[in-house]
Design an enzyme around this catalytic site. Structure first.
Site, PDB file in Angstrom:
ATOM      1  N   ARG A  70     -33.979  -3.530 -33.196  1.00 34.66           N
ATOM      2  CA  ARG A  70     -33.131  -2.822 -32.244  1.00 34.66           C
ATOM      3  C   ARG A  70     -32.530  -3.753 -31.190  1.00 34.66           C
ATOM      4  O   ARG A  70     -31.587  -3.388 -30.526  1.00 34.66           O
ATOM      5  CB  ARG A  70     -33.918  -1.717 -31.535  1.00 34.66           C
ATOM      6  N   THR A  71     -33.065  -4.950 -31.018  1.00 35.56           N
ATOM      7  CA  THR A  71     -32.506  -5.852 -30.021  1.00 35.56           C
ATOM      8  C   THR A  71     -31.743  -7.003 -30.660  1.00 35.56           C
ATOM      9  O   THR A  71     -31.470  -7.999 -30.028  1.00 35.56           O
ATOM     10  CB  THR A  71     -33.609  -6.428 -29.110  1.00 35.56           C
ATOM     11  N   LYS A  72     -31.374  -6.905 -31.944  1.00 30.88           N
ATOM     12  CA  LYS A  72     -30.705  -8.012 -32.602  1.00 30.88           C
ATOM     13  C   LYS A  72     -29.238  -8.127 -32.241  1.00 30.88           C
ATOM     14  O   LYS A  72     -28.635  -9.149 -32.444  1.00 30.88           O
ATOM     15  CB  LYS A  72     -30.826  -7.881 -34.127  1.00 30.88           C
TER      16      LYS A  72
END
Lengths: 240, 197
Positions: A29-31
């Site tokens: 989700r933080t890529k």
């Protein structure tokens, strides 16, 4: 999921070229990364005696014209130039990387010097490697120079896509300036004419790209070497 | 932006309309007349503000004819508010209504997104306005002369244009007072200049 280790000022974390930037965290989700301080179009054209590129000197922070005296052109060795658009922090990291390579080359002192095409090739590999780690250097680069006396002009971007041509442009320049450059280009183009078409193209971009300023730098590579001009302000017309 | 001075109002705006980062019109006119001595500064969606301005112009025209006199600036701004408030979920419009009427003289009314209507001595709007709140607060004072006012708005808009990517082009000004309406333009290569850094 492991929390990402904070990068402290320990040099061992920075000397290793794999460790220069952030890495994609393990949490998908933080890529998603995004460019923050950005540069807009870079233009390039080959001509009779060499190759010329140009870019404005703005580092935008979204729509804010935040840093107005930034140079987006960089000299590579003795016969090559690099122009960057996209994230300027990634550009600065690339420049640091390339400067380290140049220092090593100087220390080897064996007569072997990287040329423009080799710099382009190296950058391609670096860019593609990072894209494959889903942690790109968010740039569109133009590499210009002289290889064996012949003009070279190459493009490489955050995806790792590359190509060569007689005229190149990144960003809005690809849509607005490239057709103008293509029309003007021919094999025996004089330097003054190359400069004029680049100026005219930058003027149109200043009129039509909302992420530009009227302060432009020109860089050229000829047999005499690399020259990056002082910043220039273009004439504009507004009486409609 | 629009500023009240001792005799009327001065309005100024940039001339850039964008679709994303493409400049669709670099010489736009954002100061729109809705009556002989009442203008609006339009910011936000060009489509929405043009629609609102045209509608209010029509109703104000009818009202002026019925009244037999110049309509009041507070009436004009009130009509704008009605449209903006009751359609607040569909409009993206920041308007500044300014002008001169024989009853109350020069007035500036702000009708930002959402549809609140506020009378102010001076008002700024649009994306570039965020960069000049400091300059405006520091340099505005009451009872400015016309020349002081013109210098104030020209400097303010120039500063905003220098920093905001969504602002640029030329500075258009409109002066409205009891004597009439005067429109002017400073081209993009003759703007006031400040720190180049």
């Amino acid at each position: 999921m492991q929390a990402e280790q904070l990068k402290t000022l320990n040099p061992n974390q920075y000397d290793n070229p794999d460790n220069i930037g952030l890495h994609a965290p393990s949490d998908p989700r933080t890529k998603t990364l995004r460019p923050i301080v950005t540069g807009t179009s870079v233009l390039g054209i080959k001509y009779k005696d060499g190759v010329m590129i140009c870019a404005d000197t703005l580092g935008s922070y979204g729509s804010l014209a935040r840093f107005r005296q930034v140079s987006r052109l960089h000299q590579l060795g003795e016969h090559a130039l690099l122009g960057a658009s996209g994230d300027l922090s990634d550009f600065q990291m690339l420049v640091e990387n390339l400067e380290t390579m140049a220092t090593k080359e100087y220390c080897w002192d064996d007569g072997s010097k990287l040329n423009a095409r080799e710099y382009w090739s190296y950058l391609t590999r670096v860019l593609y490697q990072r894209r494959s780690k889903v942690d790109p250097y968010w740039n569109q680069l133009i590499i210009a120079g002289l290889v064996d006396g012949k003009p070279f002009l190459g493009h490489a971007d955050l995806h790792g896509t590359t190509y060569e041509d007689s005229t190149l442009a990144t960003g809005y320049g690809a849509y607005i300036a490239r057709p103008l450059l293509r029309d003007a280009y021919h094999e025996n183009l004089e330097e003054a004419d190359a400069r004029k078409i680049l100026e005219d193209s930058m003027r149109v971009l200043f009129y039509r790209d909302a992420r530009t300023i009227n302060r432009v730098e020109f860089g050229k590579v000829t047999a005499d070497g690399v020259e990056i001009s002082d910043a220039v302000e273009l004439d504009t017309e507004w009486d409609f | 932006m629009a500023v009240e001075y001792n005799g009327g109002v001065v309005m100024a705006a940039d001339s850039r309309t964008t679709t994303g980062a493409y400049i669709a019109n670099r010489v736009a006119d954002k100061l729109t007349p809705i009556h002989e001595k009442i203008y609006v500064c339009r910011s936000g969606s060009a489509a929405d503000t043009q629609f609102i301005a045209e509608n209010v112009k029509y109703w104000l025209d009818m009202h002026g004819v019925t009244l037999g006199e110049l309509p009041l600036v507070k009436t004009a701004s009130s009509l704008i508010q009605r449209l903006c408030y009751y359609n607040k979920n569909n409009f993206m419009a920041g308007m500044i209504c300014a002008g001169w009427d024989p009853v109350d003289g020069g007035q500036v009314f702000s009708v930002p997104i959402g549809g609140v209507r506020v009378r102010q001595p001076f008002a700024v709007g649009g994306s570039g306005s965020t960069y000049i709140y400091g300059y405006c607060d520091a340099n505005y004072h009451e009872n400015m002369t016309l020349d002081e006012c013109l210098e104030f708005v020209q400097n303010a808009v120039a500063l905003a244009m220098a920093r905001d990517g969504s602002s640029g082009g030329v500075i258009r000004t409109t002066v409205i007072n009891e004597h009439g309406v005067e429109r002017n333009m400073i081209p993009g290569n003759a703007l006031p200049r400040f720190s180049e850094y």
